[in-house]
Design an enzyme around this catalytic site. Sequence first.
Site: not given
Ligand SMILES: NC(=O)c1ccc[n+]([C@@H]2O[C@H](COP(=O)([O-])OP(=O)(O)OC[C@H]3O[C@@H](n4cnc5c(N)ncnc54)[C@H](O)[C@@H]3O)[C@@H](O)[C@H]2O)c1
Ligand SMILES: [Zn+2]
Length: 390
Positions: A119, A141, A183, A223, A233, A237, A241, A244, A248, A261
């Site tokens: 939990r 999130k 972003e 942020k 949200e 918040r 978007n 987006h 999206h 993205h």
């Molecule tokens: N929780 C939230 O509020 C929120 C907000 C925006 C996005 N997201 C989520 O985040 C995810 C995308 O995150 P991302 O863009 O970081 O992608 P990711 O986590 O897939 O990382 C991108 C790539 O970079 C590599 N990598 C990471 N750090 C590295 C480094 N320092 N050096 C070399 N390679 C590295 C990873 O292994 C991966 O292959 C999505 O699933 C999205 O839905 C969540």
């Molecule tokens: Zn985004």
Amino acid sequence: MIRIPIRLGDRSYSVSVGLGLVDSLPSLLDAFKGRPIVVVSNLRVWSLHGESVGKALGLLGRYTRLLIRDGEVHKSPATVERLHTGFLDAGLTRDGLVVAFGGGVVGDVAGFAAATYMRGVALVHLPTTLLAMVDSSIGGKVGVNHPKAKNLIGAFHQPRAVLVDPSFLTTLPPRELQGGLYEVLKCAVIGDRRLFRSLAHLPTPLNPPADLVGLIEAACRLKAHVVETDERELGFRRVLNLGHTVGHALEAVTLFRRFTHGEAVGWGLLAAISIARDRKLLKENDFASIATAVERIGPRPGLFGVDPERVLEAVQRDKKKRDGRVSFVLPTAVGRVVTRSDVSKEEVRGALRSLASWVSRPLPGGRGAGPSGRGAGSRPRRRRSTGARR
Ligand SMILES: NC(=O)c1ccc[n+]([C@@H]2O[C@H](COP(=O)([O-])OP(=O)(O)OC[C@H]3O[C@@H](n4cnc5c(N)ncnc54)[C@H](O)[C@@H]3O)[C@@H](O)[C@H]2O)c1
Ligand SMILES: [Zn+2]
């Protein structure tokens, strides 16, 4: 090192940003000394940066390392189950800590595993991508994808701390870096004119991490402010978007393969400012400066072959619909936005038409190509998933 507080009553925490901050992990996490600690990462991140993190965590006592597989497809319930088993085997108890060390995928899945194990156990984010540093690690999130829809299964689970060390960015592939910059630009357009000006003066080529520290701090502040104002949200918040709604939709109709993205958000920003200008909400010169800022981050894969009607259908399916209406965040100036849920299909069509013509209309002074050539539609992306991203 700077600290940005996020005031959420008993869920308050801070985002610390500093080059070389990893060396201070033992003091920053002192409260967890001697308690069970599990660090979740992936092989790529761990092999690049695991040594320094492992050394620092080792000073707090014994820790367990769990590596998940790289890629969005592994942001899944199956990975959560594996993590729960790993937590149990590691003897993680309710007073223990999960450290999410990686990009947004690691942060979301490890965060969700931490939110649901016994939990809820304490979580600390140690983000390694630009996107994770300025966006996904802040705000609580967490979640995983369902085979039929992205980010469908999730929770709000605020971390105990977010520890941002921009030094990790030295190994991040340029395209991932660029994705994060869109972003950052989004944050600037929402509410930070100064950040917007800094983006306009970004050196080319970019020299991470030194050139990025100030931008990261500013984007984290924005942020943090938004999350403090509307943790769950319920309204405000949603400004995050910006870019987006169309972004999206573009990701979905290109099956998550063509754009990162961030690149899709770049196009989405252009769509939002087109709609805002056509509604006379945004002046021509503000439109031009935001468009130039998008192009400076570019180039992005182009939109050739993307059917505007399919994009429109995907926009209508937006998962953030309220009362059956899609809401659009529209800039009214650099640093100011409004939310509107009365944007008509015809207006979206008009914006998509203007994006299509973008391809042949590079902007003066931009370092992006406005790509009639550079990058247009190239480099297919391997991301298999469905539904919308955050
Ligand atoms: N929780 C939230 O509020 C929120 C907000 C925006 C996005 N997201 C989520 O985040 C995810 C995308 O995150 P991302 O863009 O970081 O992608 P990711 O986590 O897939 O990382 C991108 C790539 O970079 C590599 N990598 C990471 N750090 C590295 C480094 N320092 N050096 C070399 N390679 C590295 C990873 O292994 C991966 O292959 C999505 O699933 C999205 O839905 C969540
Ligand atoms: Zn985004």
